[in-house]
Design a protein around this motif. Structure first.
Motif, mmCIF file in Angstrom:
data_model
loop_
_atom_site.group_PDB
_atom_site.id
_atom_site.type_symbol
_atom_site.label_atom_id
_atom_site.label_comp_id
_atom_site.label_asym_id
_atom_site.label_seq_id
_atom_site.Cartn_x
_atom_site.Cartn_y
_atom_site.Cartn_z
ATOM 1 N N PRO A 2 0.831 -1.203 0.000
ATOM 2 C CA PRO A 2 0.000 0.000 0.000
ATOM 3 C C PRO A 2 0.863 1.250 0.000
ATOM 4 O O PRO A 2 1.964 1.260 0.505
ATOM 5 C CB PRO A 2 -0.802 -0.123 1.301
ATOM 6 N N LYS A 3 0.308 2.299 -0.578
ATOM 7 C CA LYS A 3 1.007 3.581 -0.611
ATOM 8 C C LYS A 3 1.104 4.107 0.817
ATOM 9 O O LYS A 3 0.196 3.936 1.611
ATOM 10 C CB LYS A 3 0.238 4.573 -1.474
ATOM 11 N N GLN A 4 2.208 4.748 1.134
ATOM 12 C CA GLN A 4 2.441 5.219 2.476
ATOM 13 C C GLN A 4 2.222 6.720 2.547
ATOM 14 O O GLN A 4 2.633 7.462 1.669
ATOM 15 C CB GLN A 4 3.861 4.876 2.889
ATOM 16 N N SER A 5 1.576 7.157 3.604
ATOM 17 C CA SER A 5 1.381 8.583 3.824
ATOM 18 C C SER A 5 2.304 9.043 4.929
ATOM 19 O O SER A 5 2.602 8.314 5.857
ATOM 20 C CB SER A 5 -0.061 8.881 4.221
ATOM 21 N N GLY A 125 23.836 0.407 -9.942
ATOM 22 C CA GLY A 125 22.510 0.808 -9.486
ATOM 23 C C GLY A 125 22.231 0.429 -8.043
ATOM 24 O O GLY A 125 21.079 0.305 -7.640
ATOM 25 N N VAL A 126 23.292 0.278 -7.239
ATOM 26 C CA VAL A 126 23.130 -0.184 -5.857
ATOM 27 C C VAL A 126 22.176 0.719 -5.069
ATOM 28 O O VAL A 126 21.390 0.238 -4.254
ATOM 29 C CB VAL A 126 24.497 -0.332 -5.146
ATOM 30 N N GLY A 127 22.231 2.014 -5.318
ATOM 31 C CA GLY A 127 21.350 2.934 -4.606
ATOM 32 C C GLY A 127 19.902 2.828 -5.029
ATOM 33 O O GLY A 127 18.991 3.154 -4.275
ATOM 34 N N LEU A 128 19.683 2.347 -6.253
ATOM 35 C CA LEU A 128 18.314 2.135 -6.732
ATOM 36 C C LEU A 128 17.788 0.800 -6.213
ATOM 37 O O LEU A 128 16.625 0.692 -5.810
ATOM 38 C CB LEU A 128 18.271 2.183 -8.260
ATOM 39 N N TRP A 129 18.647 -0.228 -6.235
ATOM 40 C CA TRP A 129 18.263 -1.540 -5.690
ATOM 41 C C TRP A 129 17.939 -1.435 -4.200
ATOM 42 O O TRP A 129 17.113 -2.178 -3.677
ATOM 43 C CB TRP A 129 19.384 -2.561 -5.904
ATOM 44 N N TRP A 130 18.580 -0.510 -3.523
ATOM 45 C CA TRP A 130 18.358 -0.281 -2.095
ATOM 46 C C TRP A 130 16.874 -0.075 -1.809
ATOM 47 O O TRP A 130 16.353 -0.500 -0.780
ATOM 48 C CB TRP A 130 19.169 0.935 -1.662
ATOM 49 N N ARG A 137 10.822 2.523 0.831
ATOM 50 C CA ARG A 137 11.103 2.371 -0.598
ATOM 51 C C ARG A 137 11.862 3.571 -1.168
ATOM 52 O O ARG A 137 11.688 3.944 -2.319
ATOM 53 C CB ARG A 137 9.813 2.143 -1.408
ATOM 54 N N GLN A 138 12.707 4.180 -0.330
ATOM 55 C CA GLN A 138 13.492 5.330 -0.760
ATOM 56 C C GLN A 138 14.818 4.872 -1.358
ATOM 57 O O GLN A 138 15.385 3.858 -0.948
ATOM 58 C CB GLN A 138 13.767 6.264 0.424
ATOM 59 N N PHE A 139 15.323 5.632 -2.337
ATOM 60 C CA PHE A 139 16.642 5.358 -2.888
ATOM 61 C C PHE A 139 17.695 5.672 -1.828
ATOM 62 O O PHE A 139 17.475 6.495 -0.943
ATOM 63 C CB PHE A 139 16.900 6.207 -4.134
ATOM 64 N N ARG A 148 13.217 13.052 0.248
ATOM 65 C CA ARG A 148 12.285 12.037 -0.239
ATOM 66 C C ARG A 148 11.485 12.609 -1.387
ATOM 67 O O ARG A 148 11.358 13.817 -1.520
ATOM 68 C CB ARG A 148 11.385 11.521 0.865
ATOM 69 N N ILE A 149 10.971 11.704 -2.198
ATOM 70 C CA ILE A 149 10.144 12.099 -3.336
ATOM 71 C C ILE A 149 8.693 11.821 -2.964
ATOM 72 O O ILE A 149 8.353 10.706 -2.585
ATOM 73 C CB ILE A 149 10.520 11.301 -4.603
ATOM 74 N N ILE A 150 7.873 12.852 -3.066
ATOM 75 C CA ILE A 150 6.453 12.699 -2.732
ATOM 76 C C ILE A 150 5.609 12.781 -3.989
ATOM 77 O O ILE A 150 6.016 13.358 -5.001
ATOM 78 C CB ILE A 150 5.988 13.752 -1.695
ATOM 79 N N LEU A 151 4.439 12.199 -3.902
ATOM 80 C CA LEU A 151 3.451 12.250 -4.983
ATOM 81 C C LEU A 151 2.538 13.434 -4.725
ATOM 82 O O LEU A 151 1.989 13.572 -3.625
ATOM 83 C CB LEU A 151 2.657 10.942 -5.017
ATOM 84 N N LEU A 152 2.395 14.280 -5.696
ATOM 85 C CA LEU A 152 1.515 15.447 -5.547
ATOM 86 C C LEU A 152 0.067 15.009 -5.707
ATOM 87 O O LEU A 152 -0.241 14.125 -6.506
ATOM 88 C CB LEU A 152 1.862 16.517 -6.578
#
Length: 158
Positions: A2-5, A125-130, A137-139, A148-152
């Motif tokens: 599930p998406k996290q808030s 891509g180790v930082g992406l696999w992280w 689920r953060q890089f 962090r990257i948020i969804l608008l």
């Protein structure tokens, strides 16, 4: 999953809870960003080097060329991240970069994230696999830089 808030600020601050962007959306944005960066590099890298090479028959050494690419891309990302937290690809995918407490990214934090993203991507891509194993689920470069990257949220329909 599930998406996290998250709530980007102290409780009771009146700020709206935001949703962390999903891994697939961030990877799709990165792919689109690569296409856009081809244009940026064509304009700021290839064109000047073609003119320099044609006019003087000189090509700078490889280290200088890589430094040029690093600086041009750094300027691109930092300008967009500081100007609104979104590059052109992030705008398309409705993503924004913020600090862990939801504030705009500082120049220092943005620079750290940019510098850490290079080895994160280039070392297999180790930082992406992280992100597969990270609890949010953060890089790796986001985790280390405190971003962090948020969804608008979707725009309200009229």
């Amino acid at each position: 999953m599930p998406k996290q808030s998250i709530r980007p600020g102290p409780a009771g601050s009146g700020r709206q809870a935001v949703e962390l962007a999903g891994l697939r959306r961030r990877l799709a944005s990165m792919l689109y960003e690569c296409l856009l960066l081809l244009g940026v590099l064509a304009l700021t890298f290839m064109v000047p080097l073609l003119i320099l090479g044609a006019g003087t028959d000189y090509t700078p050494p490889g280290g200088v060329l890589w430094l040029h690419i690093f600086l041009v891309l750094g300027a691109y990302f930092l300008w967009y991240w500081r100007r609104g937290g979104q590059t052109l690809a992030m705008q398309t995918w409705k993503l924004r970069i913020v600090t862990t407490d939801g504030n705009p990214v500082s120049l220092k934090q943005g620079s750290l994230r940019y510098a850490l993203a290079w080895p994160s991507v280039l070392l297999g891509g180790v930082g992406l696999w992280w992100a597969i194993f990270d609890r949010d689920r953060q890089f790796l470069h986001d985790r280390l830089a405190g971003t962090r990257i948020i969804l608008l949220p979707a725009a309200p329909k009229a």
